[in-house]
Design an enzyme around this catalytic site. Structure first.
Site, PDB file in Angstrom:
ATOM      1  N   GLU A   1      -2.766  -3.937  44.151  1.00 22.74           N
ATOM      2  CA  GLU A   1      -1.403  -4.148  43.640  1.00 22.74           C
ATOM      3  C   GLU A   1      -0.333  -3.616  44.591  1.00 22.74           C
ATOM      4  O   GLU A   1       0.700  -4.250  44.805  1.00 22.74           O
ATOM      5  CB  GLU A   1      -1.246  -3.515  42.254  1.00 22.74           C
ATOM      6  CG  GLU A   1      -1.965  -4.271  41.139  1.00 22.74           C
ATOM      7  CD  GLU A   1      -3.457  -3.991  41.086  1.00 22.74           C
ATOM      8  OE1 GLU A   1      -3.947  -3.150  41.876  1.00 22.74           O
ATOM      9  OE2 GLU A   1      -4.142  -4.608  40.252  1.00 22.74           O
TER      10      GLU A   1
ATOM     11  N   HIS B   1      -4.232  -1.131  28.983  1.00 22.35           N
ATOM     12  CA  HIS B   1      -3.968  -2.557  29.146  1.00 22.35           C
ATOM     13  C   HIS B   1      -2.963  -3.065  28.106  1.00 22.35           C
ATOM     14  O   HIS B   1      -2.961  -4.241  27.768  1.00 22.35           O
ATOM     15  CB  HIS B   1      -5.263  -3.364  29.029  1.00 22.35           C
ATOM     16  CG  HIS B   1      -6.210  -3.192  30.179  1.00 22.35           C
ATOM     17  ND1 HIS B   1      -6.750  -1.979  30.523  1.00 22.35           N
ATOM     18  CD2 HIS B   1      -6.707  -4.074  31.088  1.00 22.35           C
ATOM     19  CE1 HIS B   1      -7.550  -2.127  31.569  1.00 22.35           C
ATOM     20  NE2 HIS B   1      -7.532  -3.390  31.936  1.00 22.35           N
TER      21      HIS B   1
END
Lengths: 319, 338
Positions: B73, B142
């Site tokens: 990322e 998440h």
């Protein structure tokens, strides 16, 4: 009458001396309390910026680090625009809002210096990716130090550079210290360039204090990048002959090591070479005097420039 | 499921699309129009994205513009910044907003800073698409809504749409913007169908929308919480309490004019968000309400948020943590009848 190679050598010498003298002048401006902020100086590493950037045009791009003055000069920024920036004047190359650690000039292919260790590697990789996607012939160079190779961002960047065969060279200036911490305490491999194998790209270690050796090795790597051969990790061995930042007395560098390094620093060595090639000490001194005069003009002009008006702090804000 | 809870959407063309499809339509339109728009992300190409948002894009635009990246990322965000500096307009997909924590250096220290510290030489036209929010039992790592972290950073625009219409209009505007935009998508809305007008214009960043008019109190919300607020407003209307519902849509810059005008009219405000409370979006929004309408307030500004917790996995616990319609109804009644 000088030969082409003699002129070329003299131009490299001039750039290296420009960096050295710029840093020396800036150091005293800081120590005298005239210049604000902090600086990270490049003395001892000049051969690397000069040897690499000699192969780059304005259209080619670099990312630099918290130690960016050498890269900026080698990439063609004027010492005047840099000095104005270091004094925080709106006439500086970043309008006084960047300062030493964020210096840059897109017109000369220098992205804002990335003062977070390792942070520039992905950005340079992205610039290289854009060149590929837009089918442009430019290359990118990501300068970093030996400390940066232990950052995750560098690993991610080199992997992406390799898998997409991007036109980029990762130049690792191994000055043997992460700030004050010696490389033996931070890194297990003998040569940082050994890590290139892990990404599937060539890794080359070069004597970073020999400007002609850097020039040659960088030339190969940049040619490979420019002709579709993908990235290279180029490790340049060097030694920082100044503190990490402005007030660092460098006590962690052993006396013997430091003394030896001073005899092996790039300008001493290149001077010996130039004299052996028929250049005269007088001519080299002349170059130094010219460079000093140019730097002094930049200092005077920067000090004379008005400080930005307070309301300029709010100019250019957007969210 | 069709979600159209009392919203004043009078679509002239009653086409119902998934929230996820509206994102894809905006991406496709921009990519057809502008060859510099490229997509970076994990599994966005062949796989079509973890939530199917980019399905079919690789086939239409090819690997040169839809780039399946490694799981990296931070590196991919830097890649987008570099590509933006040299003429592209990258859109990055973060599979889960929680993973954007791995890219904070690139976003906070580089993307957000370049324009200001570089004296306007450099712009960073990137859009960071993040799938946020709870409601699907994905657990603590998440499910978070972290938009408050980015509202905190000068130099970032933050958008969090609640409807398909807004997704398409705001994403189109975000991709045309020359500065970095964080685009917060609610993953629990992806598979919700909503009306979408044909040929709608881009929606300017920084403009809230008055979803429902009322005079008893103002509910300020964004992303999925807007749907919760809208349902609460319907319940309250049946009981004769007319609340105004404002969908903030953009969190940075915040449309203080719209929220100020509303609270000056109603005298009461409730902020509903699925982000955490402490130093979070609701705190900032509530403060802006006070700046705009302190003299008009009949009661303290109330907030309904995710409790300070690791968002639990068990569906019953997760629902207990999320702001619910009844929570909002109760809070409004407390405000109005106090």
């Amino acid at each position: 009458m000088m030969s082409n190679s003699m002129e070329f050598h003299l131009s490299l010498y001039r750039k290296m001396v420009m960096i050295r003298q710029f840093e020396e002048r800036v150091k005293y401006l800081f120590l005298e309390g005239i210049m604000p902020g902090t600086i990270h100086q490049y003395q001892g590493q000049e051969a690397i910026a000069v040897g690499v950037c000699e192969h780059l045009a304005d259209e080619d791009v670099i990312t630099s680090t918290h130690r960016p003055h050498g890269h900026a000069i080698a990439k063609g920024l004027s010492v005047e625009s840099m000095m104005h920036e270091l004094f925080g004047k709106s006439t500086g190359c970043c309008a006084g809002k960047g300062g030493s650690m964020h210096i840059g000039d897109m017109a000369h292919g220098m992205a804002p210096a990335i003062a977070i260790v390792g942070g520039g590697a992905p950005i340079a990789t992205g610039m290289a990716l854009a060149f590929t996607m837009r089918k442009q012939p430019q290359v990118a160079v990501a300068f970093m130090g030996d400390g940066a190779v232990n950052e995750g961002a560098v690993h991610e960047a080199m992997n992406m550079g390799a898998i997409w065969s991007l036109p980029i060279v990762y130049v690792v200036e191994n000055n043997r210290y992460s700030a004050s911490t010696p490389i033996a305490q931070t890194t297990k491999v003998a040569n940082l360039a050994d890590r290139a194998a892990a990404y599937g790209m060539p890794g080359v270690t070069v004597d970073g204090n020999d400007v002609l050796a850097v020039y040659e090795a960088a030339g190969e790597a940049i040619h490979r990048a420019r002709t579709g051969g993908g990235p290279t990790m180029l490790e340049a061995l060097t030694y920082r002959i100044t503190g990490h930042s402005r007030r660092d007395p460098c006590l962690y560098q052993p006396e013997e090591e430091r003394k030896a390094a001073l005899t092996q620093e790039p300008i001493v060595r290149f001077t010996e070479f130039l004299l052996s090639q028929g250049h005269t000490q007088q001519a080299l001194d002349g170059v130094r005097d010219e460079v000093n005069a140019e730097i002094e003009r930049a200092v005077q002009s920067a000090m004379a420039a008005p400080d930005p008006a307070p309301e300029e702090a709010l100019v250019g804000l957007f969210v | 499921m069709v979600l159209n809870q009392g919203m004043d959407i009078t679509a002239t063309t009653p086409r119902l699309v998934y929230y996820a499809d509206a994102i894809r339509e905006a991406l496709v339109e921009a990519m057809r129009r502008d060859p510099t728009v490229v997509l970076f992300g994990e599994d966005i190409g062949r796989y079509g994205g973890a939530f199917g948002v980019t399905r079919g894009l690789l086939e239409e635009f090819g690997e040169g513009r839809v780039v399946d990246t490694p799981i990296a990322e931070g590196g991919v965000t830097g890649l987008a910044i570099g590509a933006a500096l040299t003429g592209l307009r990258p859109v990055v997909e973060y599979m889960f907003m929680d993973f954007i924590t791995l890219a904070m250096d690139q976003i906070v220290n580089h993307a957000a800073k370049f324009r200001e510290i570089y004296g306007e030489q450099a712009r960073v036209p990137i859009v960071l698409r993040a799938a946020a929010g709870a409601g699907r039992s994905y657990g603590a790592t998440h499910s978070q809504m972290l938009e408050g972290w980015f509202m905190h950073v000068p130099g970032l625009k933050v958008v969090a749409p609640s409807t398909a219409e807004d997704v398409r209009g705001l994403l189109t505007a975000a991709m045309a913007d020359d500065d970095p935009v964080l685009f917060v998508e609610h993953k629990d809305l992806y598979k919700v169908r909503m009306p979408l007008l044909e040929d709608a214009a881009p929606i300017p960043l920084g403009q809230a929308r008055v979803l429902r008019e009322g005079d008893a109190a103002t509910i300020l919300a964004y992303s999925r919480a807007v749907h919760v607020a809208a349902q609460a407003a319907m319940h309250l209307a049946r009981e004769g309490v007319a609340v105004e519902v404002i969908d903030l849509r953009t969190l940075a810059p915040l449309d203080v004019d719209t929220l100020g005008a509303s609270v000056r009219k109603t005298g009461r405000a409730i902020v509903v968000t699925e982000a955490f409370a402490t130093a979070g979006p609701a705190a900032e929004i509530a403060y802006r309400v006070m700046e705009q309408a302190f003299a008009y307030l009949e009661a303290p500004v109330t907030r309904i948020t995710m409790p300070p917790m690791a968002i639990p996995f068990a569906p019953s616990l997760e629902q207990a943590a999320l702001p619910q319609v009844e929570d909002v109804v109760r809070a409004v009644k407390n405000l109005v009848y106090s």
